[in-house]
Scaffold this active site. Structure first.
Site, mmCIF file in Angstrom:
data_model
loop_
_atom_site.group_PDB
_atom_site.id
_atom_site.type_symbol
_atom_site.label_atom_id
_atom_site.label_comp_id
_atom_site.label_asym_id
_atom_site.label_seq_id
_atom_site.Cartn_x
_atom_site.Cartn_y
_atom_site.Cartn_z
ATOM 1 N N GLU A 62 0.446 -1.267 -0.136
ATOM 2 C CA GLU A 62 0.068 -0.514 0.315
ATOM 3 C C GLU A 62 0.712 1.134 0.002
ATOM 4 O O GLU A 62 0.918 1.967 0.994
ATOM 5 C CB GLU A 62 -1.009 -0.079 0.432
ATOM 6 C CG GLU A 62 -1.508 1.277 1.239
ATOM 7 C CD GLU A 62 -3.071 1.148 2.018
ATOM 8 O OE1 GLU A 62 -3.493 2.393 2.195
ATOM 9 O OE2 GLU A 62 -3.220 -0.097 2.580
ATOM 10 N N GLU A 87 4.860 4.900 3.270
ATOM 11 C CA GLU A 87 3.889 6.491 3.734
ATOM 12 C C GLU A 87 5.706 7.367 4.091
ATOM 13 O O GLU A 87 5.713 7.756 5.549
ATOM 14 C CB GLU A 87 2.839 6.591 5.033
ATOM 15 C CG GLU A 87 2.209 7.610 5.863
ATOM 16 C CD GLU A 87 1.962 8.444 4.529
ATOM 17 O OE1 GLU A 87 2.838 9.566 4.180
ATOM 18 O OE2 GLU A 87 0.631 7.638 3.621
ATOM 19 N N ASP A 114 9.785 8.024 -0.669
ATOM 20 C CA ASP A 114 9.606 8.204 -1.571
ATOM 21 C C ASP A 114 9.674 5.949 -2.063
ATOM 22 O O ASP A 114 9.917 5.500 -1.905
ATOM 23 C CB ASP A 114 10.709 8.404 -2.485
ATOM 24 C CG ASP A 114 10.167 8.465 -4.285
ATOM 25 O OD1 ASP A 114 9.495 7.870 -4.314
ATOM 26 O OD2 ASP A 114 10.311 9.401 -4.552
ATOM 27 N N ASP A 136 -1.906 12.128 -3.464
ATOM 28 C CA ASP A 136 -2.139 13.547 -3.551
ATOM 29 C C ASP A 136 -2.876 14.003 -5.301
ATOM 30 O O ASP A 136 -2.214 13.404 -6.256
ATOM 31 C CB ASP A 136 -1.424 14.145 -3.227
ATOM 32 C CG ASP A 136 -1.529 16.221 -3.328
ATOM 33 O OD1 ASP A 136 -1.712 16.151 -4.239
ATOM 34 O OD2 ASP A 136 -0.747 16.473 -2.423
ATOM 35 N N LYS A 140 -3.686 21.226 -10.478
ATOM 36 C CA LYS A 140 -3.224 22.398 -11.083
ATOM 37 C C LYS A 140 -2.394 21.427 -11.808
ATOM 38 O O LYS A 140 -1.289 20.435 -12.232
ATOM 39 C CB LYS A 140 -2.777 23.318 -10.223
ATOM 40 C CG LYS A 140 -3.483 24.248 -9.373
ATOM 41 C CD LYS A 140 -2.348 25.384 -9.019
ATOM 42 C CE LYS A 140 -3.217 25.858 -7.487
ATOM 43 N NZ LYS A 140 -2.306 26.855 -7.249
ATOM 44 N N ARG A 211 -10.692 8.935 7.204
ATOM 45 C CA ARG A 211 -10.875 10.080 7.309
ATOM 46 C C ARG A 211 -10.947 10.965 6.214
ATOM 47 O O ARG A 211 -11.746 11.948 6.397
ATOM 48 C CB ARG A 211 -10.631 10.843 8.719
ATOM 49 C CG ARG A 211 -10.369 10.206 10.492
ATOM 50 C CD ARG A 211 -8.816 10.994 10.960
ATOM 51 N NE ARG A 211 -7.916 10.788 10.035
ATOM 52 C CZ ARG A 211 -7.098 11.208 10.905
ATOM 53 N NH1 ARG A 211 -6.800 11.924 11.832
ATOM 54 N NH2 ARG A 211 -5.612 10.934 10.373
ATOM 55 N N GLU A 213 -11.497 10.207 3.039
ATOM 56 C CA GLU A 213 -12.848 9.483 2.551
ATOM 57 C C GLU A 213 -14.207 10.274 3.294
ATOM 58 O O GLU A 213 -14.828 11.020 2.626
ATOM 59 C CB GLU A 213 -12.686 7.918 2.512
ATOM 60 C CG GLU A 213 -14.179 7.588 1.624
ATOM 61 C CD GLU A 213 -14.267 6.365 1.892
ATOM 62 O OE1 GLU A 213 -14.311 5.792 1.031
ATOM 63 O OE2 GLU A 213 -14.763 5.460 2.398
#
Length: 232
Positions: A62, A87, A114, A136, A140, A211, A213
């Site tokens: 994940e 993470e 990473d 994320d 833009k 949270r 979601e």
């Protein structure tokens, strides 16, 4: 502590750290994380199952587990599967370490940098599944290059996934969903998701909710849950 090759991060994530950690969280980052971290300074084992304290049959990844609600639950629901959670956000990693102190998961390892470093370290066809939930969206246009779903990372997924393995993607951002569907359609290694757009609105089996979601739903954004199969 896990290490990575000498190259720059690919900047798919934003902040590295938020509010000040509690003393307990700081201690867990310093003392507990090195014990459960995947160490990229070592050569990847031929069988990833040997990374875990538990006896497992296959391994899932994940990327960007956030608050860790899904990853911690899935590791508990599937004790014969090994999980690696990535993470880079320190506060989220600290939260996961607190959860593991309270409810250990011997079939879970962590990586705090990473995800591309880890993907490049993994052996070919070594994963049964990859999850990328609410990444994320970099909304833009000038930031689209920072979206995790891109040709290079799909190539990485294709290399490390076993034939028949699943890449699961969830997002509440319509433009990122369309972006992902378009990239998958252009990639030879993955099948298009089964079902209709209506079916894609249904969460995965056992999905605990997150949270983030819940915030998206409150703000009127409808999540989409996609699953792509690695072709033979």
């Amino acid at each position: 502590m896990s290490t990575h090759p000498v190259r720059s991060r690919e900047a798919f994530f934003g902040r590295h750290k938020g509010k000040t950690l509690s003393p307990n969280q700081q201690a867990l980052i310093s003392e507990r994380l090195p014990e459960v971290a995947v160490d990229l300074s070592q050569k990847a084992p031929g069988e990833l199952t040997c990374l875990f304290d538990a006896q497992v049959r296959d391994v899932r990844l994940e990327i960007g587990f956030g608050g860790g609600e899904h990853l911690h639950l899935e590791a508990g629901r599937n004790p014969s599967t090994g999980f690696i959670g990535v993470e880079p956000f320190v506060n989220s990693m600290a939260k996961m370490l607190v959860a593991l102190e309270e409810d250990p998961r011997p079939n879970l390892r962590l990586y705090a940098d990473d995800a591309t470093f880890l993907l490049d370290w993994l052996p070919d066809a070594s994963l049964a599944g990859i999850d990328l939930f609410y990444p994320d969206p970099w909304p833009k246009k000038r930031h689209f290059k920072r979206r995790f779903v891109n040709v290079r990372n799909l190539d990485r997924f294709a290399r490390v996934l076993k034939p028949g393995g699943h890449f699961r993607f969830a997002s509440d951002i319509d433009t990122y969903v369309d972006w992902t569907l378009d990239h998958i359609a252009d990639h030879a290694a993955f099948d298009a998701p089964a079902g209709t757009p209506e079916a894609w609105a249904q969460p995965y089996d056992g999905w605990p909710g997150t949270r983030y979601e819940a915030k998206a739903l409150r703000e009127g954004r409808e999540p989409v849950y996609l699953s792509f199969v690695r072709r033979p």
